[in-house]
Design an enzyme around this catalytic site. Sequence first.
Site, PDB file in Angstrom:
ATOM      1  N   ASN A 172      46.664  46.644  43.126  1.00  0.00           N
ATOM      2  CA  ASN A 172      45.981  47.538  44.078  1.00  0.00           C
ATOM      3  C   ASN A 172      46.783  47.744  45.361  1.00  0.00           C
ATOM      4  OD1 ASN A 172      45.446  44.895  44.864  1.00  0.00           O
ATOM      5  ND2 ASN A 172      43.408  45.369  45.649  1.00  0.00           N
ATOM      6  N   GLU A 270      44.467  34.487  47.231  1.00  0.00           N
ATOM      7  CA  GLU A 270      43.737  35.588  47.866  1.00  0.00           C
ATOM      8  C   GLU A 270      42.962  36.246  46.736  1.00  0.00           C
ATOM      9  OE1 GLU A 270      42.209  38.437  48.974  1.00  0.00           O
ATOM     10  OE2 GLU A 270      44.065  39.581  49.019  1.00  0.00           O
ATOM     11  N   CYS A 304      40.080  44.382  47.826  1.00  0.00           N
ATOM     12  CA  CYS A 304      39.328  43.128  47.967  1.00  0.00           C
ATOM     13  C   CYS A 304      38.453  43.142  49.210  1.00  0.00           C
ATOM     14  CB  CYS A 304      40.287  41.945  47.998  1.00  0.00           C
ATOM     15  SG  CYS A 304      41.489  42.060  49.325  1.00  0.00           S
ATOM     16  N   GLU A 477      47.154  34.117  54.671  1.00  0.00           N
ATOM     17  CA  GLU A 477      48.395  34.899  54.666  1.00  0.00           C
ATOM     18  C   GLU A 477      48.469  35.666  55.975  1.00  0.00           C
ATOM     19  OE1 GLU A 477      48.237  37.276  51.034  1.00  0.00           O
ATOM     20  OE2 GLU A 477      49.315  35.671  50.031  1.00  0.00           O
TER      21      GLU A 477
HETATM   22  N1  LIG Z   1      42.121  40.421  45.555  1.00  0.00           N
HETATM   23  C1  LIG Z   1      42.772  41.500  45.172  1.00  0.00           C
HETATM   24  O1  LIG Z   1      43.484  42.121  45.944  1.00  0.00           O
HETATM   25  C2  LIG Z   1      42.677  41.949  43.751  1.00  0.00           C
HETATM   26  C3  LIG Z   1      43.683  42.747  43.215  1.00  0.00           C
HETATM   27  C4  LIG Z   1      43.573  43.164  41.896  1.00  0.00           C
HETATM   28  C5  LIG Z   1      42.480  42.792  41.157  1.00  0.00           C
HETATM   29  N2  LIG Z   1      41.512  42.021  41.734  1.00  0.00           N
HETATM   30  C6  LIG Z   1      40.342  41.605  40.975  1.00  0.00           C
HETATM   31  O2  LIG Z   1      40.488  41.904  39.639  1.00  0.00           O
HETATM   32  C7  LIG Z   1      39.330  42.557  39.104  1.00  0.00           C
HETATM   33  C8  LIG Z   1      39.672  43.820  38.403  1.00  0.00           C
HETATM   34  O3  LIG Z   1      41.016  43.944  38.081  1.00  0.00           O
HETATM   35  P1  LIG Z   1      41.580  43.628  36.622  1.00  0.00           P
HETATM   36  O4  LIG Z   1      40.552  44.026  35.609  1.00  0.00           O
HETATM   37  O5  LIG Z   1      42.935  44.225  36.480  1.00  0.00           O
HETATM   38  O6  LIG Z   1      41.578  42.060  36.712  1.00  0.00           O
HETATM   39  P2  LIG Z   1      42.456  40.947  36.019  1.00  0.00           P
HETATM   40  O7  LIG Z   1      41.768  39.698  36.375  1.00  0.00           O
HETATM   41  O8  LIG Z   1      42.701  41.281  34.590  1.00  0.00           O
HETATM   42  O9  LIG Z   1      43.868  41.038  36.757  1.00  0.00           O
HETATM   43  C9  LIG Z   1      43.979  40.755  38.119  1.00  0.00           C
HETATM   44  C10 LIG Z   1      45.428  40.406  38.427  1.00  0.00           C
HETATM   45  O10 LIG Z   1      45.759  39.178  37.800  1.00  0.00           O
HETATM   46  C11 LIG Z   1      46.979  39.261  37.063  1.00  0.00           C
HETATM   47  N3  LIG Z   1      46.792  38.477  35.857  1.00  0.00           N
HETATM   48  C12 LIG Z   1      46.052  38.792  34.807  1.00  0.00           C
HETATM   49  N4  LIG Z   1      46.094  37.804  33.884  1.00  0.00           N
HETATM   50  C13 LIG Z   1      46.872  36.838  34.397  1.00  0.00           C
HETATM   51  C14 LIG Z   1      47.283  35.551  33.946  1.00  0.00           C
HETATM   52  N5  LIG Z   1      46.871  35.031  32.787  1.00  0.00           N
HETATM   53  N6  LIG Z   1      48.086  34.826  34.751  1.00  0.00           N
HETATM   54  C15 LIG Z   1      48.468  35.320  35.928  1.00  0.00           C
HETATM   55  N7  LIG Z   1      48.127  36.530  36.400  1.00  0.00           N
HETATM   56  C16 LIG Z   1      47.330  37.274  35.651  1.00  0.00           C
HETATM   57  C17 LIG Z   1      47.205  40.722  36.782  1.00  0.00           C
HETATM   58  O11 LIG Z   1      48.612  40.968  36.813  1.00  0.00           O
HETATM   59  C18 LIG Z   1      46.467  41.402  37.921  1.00  0.00           C
HETATM   60  O12 LIG Z   1      47.353  41.651  38.963  1.00  0.00           O
HETATM   61  C19 LIG Z   1      38.459  42.922  40.291  1.00  0.00           C
HETATM   62  O13 LIG Z   1      37.137  42.508  40.054  1.00  0.00           O
HETATM   63  C20 LIG Z   1      39.093  42.230  41.461  1.00  0.00           C
HETATM   64  O14 LIG Z   1      38.312  41.172  41.930  1.00  0.00           O
HETATM   65  C21 LIG Z   1      41.595  41.590  42.990  1.00  0.00           C
HETATM   66  N1  LIG Z   2      43.229  45.418  51.634  1.00  0.00           N
HETATM   67  C1  LIG Z   2      43.707  44.090  51.625  1.00  0.00           C
HETATM   68  C2  LIG Z   2      44.342  43.661  50.357  1.00  0.00           C
HETATM   69  C3  LIG Z   2      43.335  43.361  49.284  1.00  0.00           C
HETATM   70  O1  LIG Z   2      43.076  44.087  48.338  1.00  0.00           O
HETATM   71  C4  LIG Z   2      44.612  43.897  52.839  1.00  0.00           C
HETATM   72  O2  LIG Z   2      44.464  44.652  53.785  1.00  0.00           O
HETATM   73  O3  LIG Z   2      45.409  43.003  52.888  1.00  0.00           O
END
Ligand SMILES: NC(=O)c1ccc[n+]([C@@H]2O[C@H](COP(=O)([O-])OP(=O)(O)OC[C@H]3O[C@@H](n4cnc5c(N)ncnc54)[C@H](O)[C@@H]3O)[C@@H](O)[C@H]2O)c1
Ligand SMILES: N[C@@H](CC=O)C(=O)O
Length: 498
Positions: A172, A270, A304, A477
């Site tokens: 994202n 995070e 997030c 961070e």
């Molecule tokens: N906090 C954030 O900035 C952020 C960013 C992306 C996704 N998300 C979360 O993910 C959910 C939706 O996204 P999604 O369906 O792509 O989720 P997901 O859990 O499939 O993937 C999330 C992230 O984890 C990584 N990932 C996936 N499997 C992994 C593994 N086994 N080991 C290490 N890394 C791995 C992926 O590369 C991806 O970047 C949302 O509900 C959100 O909470 C959060």
């Molecule tokens: N928007 C966040 C990142 C999380 O998705 C940030 O500002 O760091």
Amino acid sequence: MTAALALKRHVHPALGRLADGRLLRELAYVDGRWTQAPDAASFEVRDPFSGIVIAHVAGLGADDATRAVDAAARAFPAWKALAPQDRAGRLRAWYDHVRAAREDLALLMTLEQGKPLAESRGEIDYAASFIEWYAEEGKRVNAESVTSHLPGAHMMVSREPLGVAALLTPWNFPSAMLTRKAAAALAAGCTVVAHPSSYTPLSALALAELAERADIPAGVFNVVTGAAAPIAARLCADARVRAVSFTGSTQIGRLIAGQCAPTVKRLVMELGGNAPLIVFDDAELGKAVEIALSAKFATSGQDCLAANRIYVQRALYPAFCAAFAERIAALKVGGGLEEGVEIGPLMHERAVARTRERIEDALARGARRLVGGEAAPGPLFVMPTLLADVPDAAAIMQEEAFAPVACVTSFDTEAEVTARANATEYGLVAYVVTCDNARALRMSRALDYGMVAINRVKLTGAPIPFGGVKQSGLGREGSRHGLEAFTDLKYTCLDLAS
Ligand SMILES: NC(=O)c1ccc[n+]([C@@H]2O[C@H](COP(=O)([O-])OP(=O)(O)OC[C@H]3O[C@@H](n4cnc5c(N)ncnc54)[C@H](O)[C@@H]3O)[C@@H](O)[C@H]2O)c1
Ligand SMILES: N[C@@H](CC=O)C(=O)O
């Protein structure tokens, strides 16, 4: 494969707009070399708006991740031994290259991630700001002194870099999440193996190209592309990797923490948010609506920090719903390169299906759809949606929507809304809108969140400690805390008689 060849092979018309074709990189970057998988495996990166393939990126595996750790471990002693001012000089050069390439980096981000070009430009500025900040902050990695309690002893405390750090970054914010981690780790004297999400590896590879131009030495900054699960598992298992910094879902964060337990690594996490946005009835309606719009719909809801549960005090509720509905219905939806677009596609089909299920679940539980449901301009789109009267038990109030769907509900008292806002395993950010300063401070203290924004949305940046409590994460961070996360305290006790 060179970028020039790649440009000929791929047909995405917008790639022709790149001023510097060498920023489109398809090979991984390991030990200062652009690296193919041993079996030449690759994976496609697609524009989520048009579905057109933009690139075929090297699909490395677990053994390649180990080779990247070998390189990072070899490079660590020399990088650690540099004067902080020398490391700062390389980081500053990296920052200058990123600033100069802003337009190309933003274009690549919009092509692979789908976010509107204006948001991509904003993210490049945000990403660059972490490099600039840590170039400076790395010169001030100080520790406290200790007054000796032992006769004849002199006590010293210093901060030492941990060693090799693995950085696992999401789709994202494909540039800023990488630089927020990498600049801190590199400034602290660590070397880095980064794994970008396979949906958005091009932003990370372009940053590697610019790091190379900034004379960051071979092995100091490595980018390993390929399937996340085997690569992350290998990095977590390697005892030489002393820190893992991950941004993504709480579910995957738990998995990674478990994988790191046997080698007892430093963890920076995070994770998910589920942010409440609380609007009191003393708020100015127009301002409250603009805050809700921005807190919910930035990054098309895939943030997030996105306001996931919007609580509005009963007296203001009908007027808020009506005004919010009007603003949401006017949002411009489309491809990120189209002028004025505010909402782009979601990242993958799973996200679209999951969002539709959550909307149906909320409607079945009594929610009312005030906006949304119209035909979308492509298969990965969910039209901006407003659901009112959403019960707290609905799945979309319990889990992050990560989509352009706003959920609104009413409340009566401060105590009630505080309890409802805190009734979640998450604790990243909360938003409060009120004209009563005393109440704003009471709410900030009562909300169990790592960050609280009062009467505004934008609260992040390089100088602030970004992070959550509860299951939204570990550590911080940004700021000096983000740099200290990549160091250990070393205590030396010197006998003054010898
Ligand atoms: N906090 C954030 O900035 C952020 C960013 C992306 C996704 N998300 C979360 O993910 C959910 C939706 O996204 P999604 O369906 O792509 O989720 P997901 O859990 O499939 O993937 C999330 C992230 O984890 C990584 N990932 C996936 N499997 C992994 C593994 N086994 N080991 C290490 N890394 C791995 C992926 O590369 C991806 O970047 C949302 O509900 C959100 O909470 C959060
Ligand atoms: N928007 C966040 C990142 C999380 O998705 C940030 O500002 O760091």
